[in-house]
Enzyme design. Structure first.
Site, PDB file in Angstrom:
ATOM      1  N   TYR A   1       0.859  -1.190   0.000  1.00 44.86           N
ATOM      2  CA  TYR A   1       0.000   0.000   0.000  1.00 44.86           C
ATOM      3  C   TYR A   1       0.891   1.233   0.000  1.00 44.86           C
ATOM      4  O   TYR A   1       1.836   1.318   0.792  1.00 44.86           O
ATOM      5  CB  TYR A   1      -0.904   0.010   1.237  1.00 44.86           C
ATOM      6  CG  TYR A   1      -1.767   1.250   1.379  1.00 44.86           C
ATOM      7  CD1 TYR A   1      -1.531   2.166   2.402  1.00 44.86           C
ATOM      8  CD2 TYR A   1      -2.822   1.507   0.507  1.00 44.86           C
ATOM      9  CE1 TYR A   1      -2.322   3.299   2.552  1.00 44.86           C
ATOM     10  CE2 TYR A   1      -3.619   2.646   0.653  1.00 44.86           C
ATOM     11  CZ  TYR A   1      -3.356   3.528   1.673  1.00 44.86           C
ATOM     12  OH  TYR A   1      -4.131   4.663   1.808  1.00 44.86           O
TER      13      TYR A   1
ATOM     14  N   LYS B   1       5.065   9.497   8.699  1.00 48.47           N
ATOM     15  CA  LYS B   1       4.900   8.968  10.057  1.00 48.47           C
ATOM     16  C   LYS B   1       5.999   9.452  11.016  1.00 48.47           C
ATOM     17  O   LYS B   1       5.965  10.598  11.465  1.00 48.47           O
ATOM     18  CB  LYS B   1       4.809   7.443   9.991  1.00 48.47           C
ATOM     19  CG  LYS B   1       3.588   6.973   9.150  1.00 48.47           C
ATOM     20  CD  LYS B   1       3.432   5.485   9.135  1.00 48.47           C
ATOM     21  CE  LYS B   1       2.434   5.044   8.065  1.00 48.47           C
ATOM     22  NZ  LYS B   1       1.056   5.015   8.538  1.00 48.47           N
TER      23      LYS B   1
ATOM     24  N   ASP C   1       9.414   2.823  -0.612  1.00 45.26           N
ATOM     25  CA  ASP C   1       8.397   3.536   0.171  1.00 45.26           C
ATOM     26  C   ASP C   1       8.662   3.186   1.640  1.00 45.26           C
ATOM     27  O   ASP C   1       8.255   2.127   2.119  1.00 45.26           O
ATOM     28  CB  ASP C   1       6.996   3.111  -0.266  1.00 45.26           C
ATOM     29  CG  ASP C   1       5.927   3.825   0.563  1.00 45.26           C
ATOM     30  OD1 ASP C   1       4.733   3.710   0.219  1.00 45.26           O
ATOM     31  OD2 ASP C   1       6.277   4.488   1.562  1.00 45.26           O
TER      32      ASP C   1
HETATM   33  P1  KE4 Z   1      -0.650   8.538   4.486  1.00 46.19           P
HETATM   34  O1  KE4 Z   1      -1.195   9.225   3.269  1.00 46.19           O
HETATM   35  O2  KE4 Z   1      -1.719   7.732   5.208  1.00 46.19           O
HETATM   36  O3  KE4 Z   1       0.100   9.505   5.419  1.00 46.19           O
HETATM   37  O4  KE4 Z   1       0.484   7.522   4.035  1.00 46.19           O
HETATM   38  C1  KE4 Z   1       0.154   6.570   3.045  1.00 46.19           C
HETATM   39  C2  KE4 Z   1       1.125   5.399   3.146  1.00 46.19           C
HETATM   40  C3  KE4 Z   1       2.147   5.310   2.227  1.00 46.19           C
HETATM   41  N1  KE4 Z   1       3.033   4.284   2.273  1.00 46.19           N
HETATM   42  C4  KE4 Z   1       2.947   3.327   3.231  1.00 46.19           C
HETATM   43  C5  KE4 Z   1       3.946   2.222   3.248  1.00 46.19           C
HETATM   44  C6  KE4 Z   1       1.923   3.385   4.206  1.00 46.19           C
HETATM   45  O5  KE4 Z   1       1.833   2.421   5.147  1.00 46.19           O
HETATM   46  C7  KE4 Z   1       0.991   4.443   4.170  1.00 46.19           C
HETATM   47  C8  KE4 Z   1      -0.146   4.560   5.172  1.00 46.19           C
HETATM   48  N2  KE4 Z   1      -0.229   3.533   6.153  1.00 46.19           N
HETATM   49  C9  KE4 Z   1      -1.544   3.289   6.693  1.00 46.19           C
HETATM   50  C10 KE4 Z   1      -1.448   2.119   7.667  1.00 46.19           C
HETATM   51  N3  KE4 Z   1      -1.124   0.910   7.042  1.00 46.19           N
HETATM   52  C11 KE4 Z   1      -2.130   4.500   7.318  1.00 46.19           C
HETATM   53  C12 KE4 Z   1      -3.328   4.252   8.199  1.00 46.19           C
HETATM   54  C13 KE4 Z   1      -4.606   4.679   7.530  1.00 46.19           C
HETATM   55  O6  KE4 Z   1      -4.743   4.504   6.290  1.00 46.19           O
HETATM   56  O7  KE4 Z   1      -5.488   5.171   8.279  1.00 46.19           O
END
Ligand code: KE4
Length: 425
Positions: free
Chosen positions: A144, A267, A239
């Site tokens: 993801y 994060k 990523d």
């Molecule tokens: P954000 O747009 O949520 O800040 O980041 C996206 C993203 C990009 N790359 C990786 C590897 C990620 O894990 C994420 C977002 N992670 C999720 C949890 N698996 C965020 C939690 C959510 O979607 O509420």
């Protein structure tokens, strides 16, 4: 546990926000419960609206490597707020954070601060396309990378598929250049490169997958991917939104000793504030406006408050290298508790995930074979014991430096109890 206040807050929230939440996974649908409304967090704990307390292993999905409300971070942010929240103009602190990130991740010679991991990935893909003049992108099934259109694809059956969008609202033409390979299967990448010769701008990967549950890269997989992309003039993007500053001060690229061309961070990079990063080789990043023609912008990008939280967090991580040995030690105890209690657990550093399948989970299909009903039972068992873990099988358990030995001991006991309850072992 009583959840009355969360229940009424949830009913009210659902009137104004889809599913009562601002991000789907928070709705607890996968574990068939109503979400808890959190009132506060301190160190390794969170407290809900009904006054229940939990040892927190979601840690806001990763930012909380130092726990909640770290006094040094809070103090720095409070002080920064007194000088104003945002100017839409360059500040010295942005350079300080950029230098700090680059010192920890030398592959990031030049970088750009943005507001979310999604924005970082969307921008880095555009940059890779702008630099190479090619359009196709390879991602991996089960990884993801945020919700930008071209990343919202679900592989069709089997390997080497032309992607179809997942979810609605994503036009086919947004995903027609997104190709999907299988995680830990280098031949699936070779076949995609073969059948799209000279058309692929980049490969993007979670160097340790944590969005299909935790799935470590097989030994040598990342090195093979690096070699294959280099040989074919394809940019390699790590990523590291989750793994960055978590697996080691230099993230997965230090942990596995593989240097990507471009990296995304989020994060931990913002210390819990909305801040993310994309960057890498200088010759590539100099394609980004206003120097180059790859356009990317943002009103609140690099705002002083988020940057302050990021600087303080990364400084603490850089100054206290024992943090990493400590979260490894704590994760060792939890991994042992899982294994001793009959769980099938994957782990990378301070990321853990129990799977409810007999398969050794090394691919997305392996992960999909997990019994999500059993995961839901495990989730509820742990929650009722005051342990807050990811409300989905396809996420990670995050260990933080703020988790005390007592927290870890209590969690290990609950894992043992959950094992008896679920496997009636
Ligand atoms: P954000 O747009 O949520 O800040 O980041 C996206 C993203 C990009 N790359 C990786 C590897 C990620 O894990 C994420 C977002 N992670 C999720 C949890 N698996 C965020 C939690 C959510 O979607 O509420």
């Amino acid at each position: 546990m009583i959840y009355e206040k969360s229940h009424s807050l949830f009913n009210e929230a659902k009137k104004y926000m889809p599913g009562g939440v601002n991000s789907p996974v928070r709705a607890f649908q996968a574990v068939k419960r109503e979400p808890l409304f959190i009132k506060s967090g301190k160190e390794g704990h969170i407290f809900d609206a009904d006054g229940n307390s939990y040892v927190d292993f979601v840690c806001s999905w990763g930012p909380g490597i130092l726990g909640h409300a770290h006094p040094r971070v809070i103090k720095a942010v409070q002080k920064a707020c007194e000088h104003g929240l945002t100017f839409g103009a360059p500040t010295e602190k942005e350079t300080e954070l950029a230098k700090l990130i680059s010192s920890l991740m030398p592959s990031m010679e030049m970088l750009r601060l943005v507001n979310s991991g999604t924005e970082a990935v969307m921008s880095v893909i555009r940059t890779a396309r702008g630099f190479t003049g090619k359009n196709k992108v390879i991602k991996f099934n089960g990884c993801y990378h945020g919700h930008s259109d071209c990343m919202l694809v679900k592989a069709g059956s089997g390997l080497l598929t032309q992607s179809i969008p997942s979810g609605s609202g994503v036009p086919e033409n947004c995903t027609r250049d997104t190709l999907v390979a299988e995680y830990n299967d280098i031949s699936s990448v070779e076949r995609l490169i073969e059948s799209n010769k000279g058309e692929i701008a980049c490969v993007i990967i979670e160097p340790a997958a944590a969005n299909m549950g935790v799935v470590p890269p097989k030994k040598g997989f990342l090195k093979e991917l690096r070699k294959l992309t280099e040989e074919n003039g394809i940019l390699l993007i790590f990523d590291e939104v989750i793994t960055g500053f978590r697996l080691s001060p230099g993230g997965a690229q230090e942990y596995y000793g593989v240097k990507p061309d471009l990296t995304t961070l989020g994060k931990i990079a913002g210390g819990g504030m909305p801040l993310a990063v994309y960057g890498g080789r200088r010759d590539i990043m100099e394609k980004v406006a206003p120097v180059g023609k790859v356009y990317q912008a943002g009103t609140l990008s690099g705002n002083p408050i988020a940057v302050t939280a990021g600087i303080e967090t990364l400084k603490i991580l850089k100054e206290n290298k024992d943090i990493y040995s400590e979260i490894e030690r704590k994760s060792d105890i939890l991994e042992k508790a899982f294994k001793d209690s009959g769980f099938n657990v994957n782990r990378v550093g301070s990321l853990l995930c129990p799977f409810f399948t007999d398969k050794k989970v090394q691919t997305y299909d392996d992960a999909l074979s997990s019994d999500t009903e059993k995961y839901a039972e495990y989730f509820s068992y742990m929650l009722e014991k005051g342990i807050y873990i990811a409300p989905s099988q396809f996420e990670a358990m995050f260990v933080s430096y703020a988790h005390t030995d007592e927290d870890i001991e209590k969690t290990a006991e609950c894992i043992a109890g959950a094992g008896k309850f679920i496997f009636n072992s």
